[in-house]
Write an enzyme that holds these catalytic residues in place. Structure first.
Site, PDB file in Angstrom:
ATOM      1  N   GLU A   1       0.821  -1.207   0.000  1.00 16.99           N
ATOM      2  CA  GLU A   1       0.000   0.000   0.000  1.00 16.99           C
ATOM      3  C   GLU A   1       0.859   1.263   0.000  1.00 16.99           C
ATOM      4  OE1 GLU A   1      -2.382  -3.275   1.963  1.00 16.99           O
ATOM      5  OE2 GLU A   1      -0.336  -2.524   2.075  1.00 16.99           O
TER       6      GLU A   1
ATOM      7  N   ASN B   1      -0.100  -7.872  -7.305  1.00 18.27           N
ATOM      8  CA  ASN B   1      -0.238  -7.158  -8.568  1.00 18.27           C
ATOM      9  C   ASN B   1       0.977  -7.406  -9.453  1.00 18.27           C
ATOM     10  OD1 ASN B   1       1.420  -4.597  -9.276  1.00 18.27           O
ATOM     11  ND2 ASN B   1       1.226  -4.508  -7.050  1.00 18.27           N
ATOM     12  N   LEU B   2       0.723  -7.436 -10.748  1.00 17.05           N
ATOM     13  CA  LEU B   2       1.785  -7.723 -11.709  1.00 17.05           C
ATOM     14  C   LEU B   2       2.261  -6.467 -12.438  1.00 17.05           C
ATOM     15  CD1 LEU B   2      -0.357  -7.546 -14.157  1.00 17.05           C
ATOM     16  CD2 LEU B   2      -0.547 -10.013 -13.866  1.00 17.05           C
ATOM     17  N   ILE B   3       1.927  -5.314 -11.871  1.00 14.78           N
ATOM     18  CA  ILE B   3       2.221  -4.046 -12.538  1.00 14.78           C
ATOM     19  C   ILE B   3       3.714  -3.781 -12.624  1.00 14.78           C
ATOM     20  CG2 ILE B   3       1.888  -1.542 -12.435  1.00 14.78           C
ATOM     21  CD1 ILE B   3      -0.824  -2.135 -11.079  1.00 14.78           C
ATOM     22  N   GLU B   4       4.469  -4.080 -11.560  1.00 21.43           N
ATOM     23  CA  GLU B   4       5.902  -3.802 -11.578  1.00 21.43           C
ATOM     24  C   GLU B   4       6.605  -4.593 -12.678  1.00 21.43           C
ATOM     25  OE1 GLU B   4       7.095  -4.681  -7.612  1.00 21.43           O
ATOM     26  OE2 GLU B   4       6.604  -2.680  -6.857  1.00 21.43           O
TER      27      GLU B   4
ATOM     28  N   GLY C   1      13.400  -3.281  -1.234  1.00 19.09           N
ATOM     29  CA  GLY C   1      13.475  -2.115  -2.100  1.00 19.09           C
ATOM     30  C   GLY C   1      14.172  -2.347  -3.422  1.00 19.09           C
ATOM     31  N   GLU C   2      14.356  -3.627  -3.822  1.00 16.81           N
ATOM     32  CA  GLU C   2      15.073  -3.912  -5.056  1.00 16.81           C
ATOM     33  C   GLU C   2      14.243  -4.703  -6.062  1.00 16.81           C
ATOM     34  OE1 GLU C   2      19.766  -3.874  -3.908  1.00 16.81           O
ATOM     35  OE2 GLU C   2      18.757  -5.831  -3.727  1.00 16.81           O
TER      36      GLU C   2
ATOM     37  N   PRO D   1      11.138 -13.856  -1.516  1.00 16.20           N
ATOM     38  CA  PRO D   1       9.965 -13.961  -0.635  1.00 16.20           C
ATOM     39  C   PRO D   1       9.328 -12.598  -0.399  1.00 16.20           C
ATOM     40  CG  PRO D   1      11.810 -15.225   0.239  1.00 16.20           C
ATOM     41  CD  PRO D   1      12.355 -14.383  -0.885  1.00 16.20           C
ATOM     42  N   ARG D   2       8.017 -12.612  -0.275  1.00 15.33           N
ATOM     43  CA  ARG D   2       7.264 -11.364  -0.093  1.00 15.33           C
ATOM     44  C   ARG D   2       7.638 -10.655   1.206  1.00 15.33           C
ATOM     45  NH1 ARG D   2       3.995  -7.664  -2.853  1.00 15.33           N
ATOM     46  NH2 ARG D   2       2.426  -6.789  -1.478  1.00 15.33           N
TER      47      ARG D   2
END
Length: 427
Positions: A59, A339-342, A314-315, A268-269
């Site tokens: 978020e 989401n697959l936007i990145e 952050g990478e 990993p998330r």
């Protein structure tokens, strides 16, 4: 019903604090700023304040284009950015390191009336902007009492979440009804939010399409890729508990049969799971390296290394830039996907599993745009990845379609900003 809800929160507070301390064993950020969780904050310079609440890292990243647009359009205001998770706060600190004193971060207190009232008295924001799915009954009730408008932006609500909320409709519906403005990601999200009880829901799109990849990530991705030699790269991004086991099982079945061995990257998330995944790799006898070890390693990753464990924060854009094919996790197990936007922003062909109910419309749209492919399990996902590795033309076409899909859906931030204007004054 809200009194009963508040009573439950009050009774569970000691356990919530104990859980913070327990989680702090792996994530020290949970043991910091604990008084803020209870509504106690350091001295704060009064002034015009816009409050944005972004629970966790996802978020917070989604809020970046909106926060930067607010800072530009409302130069007399500062931003208060609140979180619930330590990773969310760390992500915010990284994203807005350049903003300086115009942005302050804090943890939001638990959803207990007196704590929320203390928080609002301390900061006196002009507006409360909640990101994505945050409908907290006491938070919204206290904003009503203080005459602070509440907006829910980049809002999404899955069918599963709607059913769950409607089981508590005596609690949730009054809170939803009290929200002043809702900016939904999609038409299905808007329809479900209306069923939840919001007055009106405007479809503005997903602000994550407006996030600009950091300028240095492409170059850093190329530099990382050079350390892999000539090997092709499959990225498994934002994996969740249970997925790595499935992926590695398929990996150990299929990869020994290949003449050219691609490198598998697993990120990993959640950072608290880095060591857990490393232990899993060791148990399965997989030869691996950690991303954090590359800073002190040889110029190239040894050819016998099968997996790179992405144990860094952050990478993610760098990992996408370094790969040939990207799988977006949370979708092999019933967690709703990510989401697959990145991945699309970096022009990479995207793979996803079958469990994408949290991002159903955007995933379906990406598949329809031939930017993504859906797999029905880990074996299927790796087979698709290997097929794409063997077809440079198909891989290039999918990557181009993915980037075009990303560009096509931009503009949600401007539409959201317009929706918020009636509740914000520039002078």
């Amino acid at each position: 019903m809200r009194l009963f809800y508040s009573l439950i929160w009050g009774l569970s507070l000691p356990f919530a604090l104990l859980r913070l301390w327990w989680r702090g064993r792996q994530e020290p950020g949970y043991r910091r700023h604990i008084p803020e969780r209870l509504g106690f904050y350091p001295d704060f310079t009064a002034g015009r304040l816009i409050w944005v609440h972004a629970v966790s890292a996802g978020e917070t990243r989604a809020a970046e284009p909106l926060i930067r647009a607010l800072l530009q359009q409302y130069p007399q205001h500062r931003i208060l950015l609140t979180h619930m998770t330590a990773t969310g706060r760390e992500t915010g600190a990284l994203l807005f390191a350049d903003v300086g004193a115009r942005l302050q971060q804090a943890f939001l207190p638990y959803d207990i009336n007196w704590m929320m009232a203390r928080f609002l008295r301390h900061f006196s924001p002009e507006i409360c902007i909640l990101m994505e799915t945050e409908v907290w009954p006491n938070l919204i009730a206290q904003c009503q009492l203080a005459a602070i408008p509440v907006a829910l932006v980049n809002a999404r609500l899955s069918e599963k979440s709607l059913r769950k909320a409607l089981r508590m409709q005596q609690l949730i519906l009054p809170a939803a009804h009290a929200i002043n403005a809702v900016a939904a990601q999609s038409t299905p999200d808007a329809d479900r939010l209306m069923q939840l009880g919001v007055h009106q829901s405007v479809v503005t799109g997903n602000m994550k399409f407006d996030v600009t990849p950091p300028a240095d990530m492409e170059a850093r991705g190329r530099a990382l890729r050079e350390q892999f030699g000539k090997r092709q790269v499959i990225l498994c991004a934002s994996t969740r508990d249970g997925e790595e086991e499935l992926i590695l099982e398929a990996f150990q079945e299929q990869f020994p049969l290949l003449q050219e061995k691609p490198l598998l990257i697993i990120t990993p998330r959640h950072p608290q799971r880095f060591d857990q995944v490393a232990q899993l790799l060791e148990q399965r006898g997989v030869r691996y390296m950690r991303r954090s070890a590359l800073e002190h390693a040889a110029p190239t990753v040894p050819s016998d290394i099968q997996v790179l464990l992405g144990d860094s924060m952050g990478e993610m854009y760098m990992y996408y830039a370094a790969c040939d094919v990207a799988f977006v996790g949370g979708s092999l197990v019933p967690l709703g996907g990510h989401n697959l936007i990145e991945a699309c922003a970096m022009g990479k062909p995207v793979l996803t599993g079958s469990h994408t109910f949290n991002f159903s419309e955007i995933t379906d749209q990406a598949i329809a745009a031939q930017a993504a492919l859906r797999a029905d399990g880990a074996r299927s996902m790796l087979s698709l990845a290997l097929t794409l590795l063997g077809s440079p033309l198909k891989r290039q076409q999918m990557g181009q379609q993915a980037h075009a899909f990303f560009l096509q859906h931009q503009g949600a931030t401007a539409r959201t900003l317009q929706l918020l204007q009636p509740w914000l004054k520039q002078s």
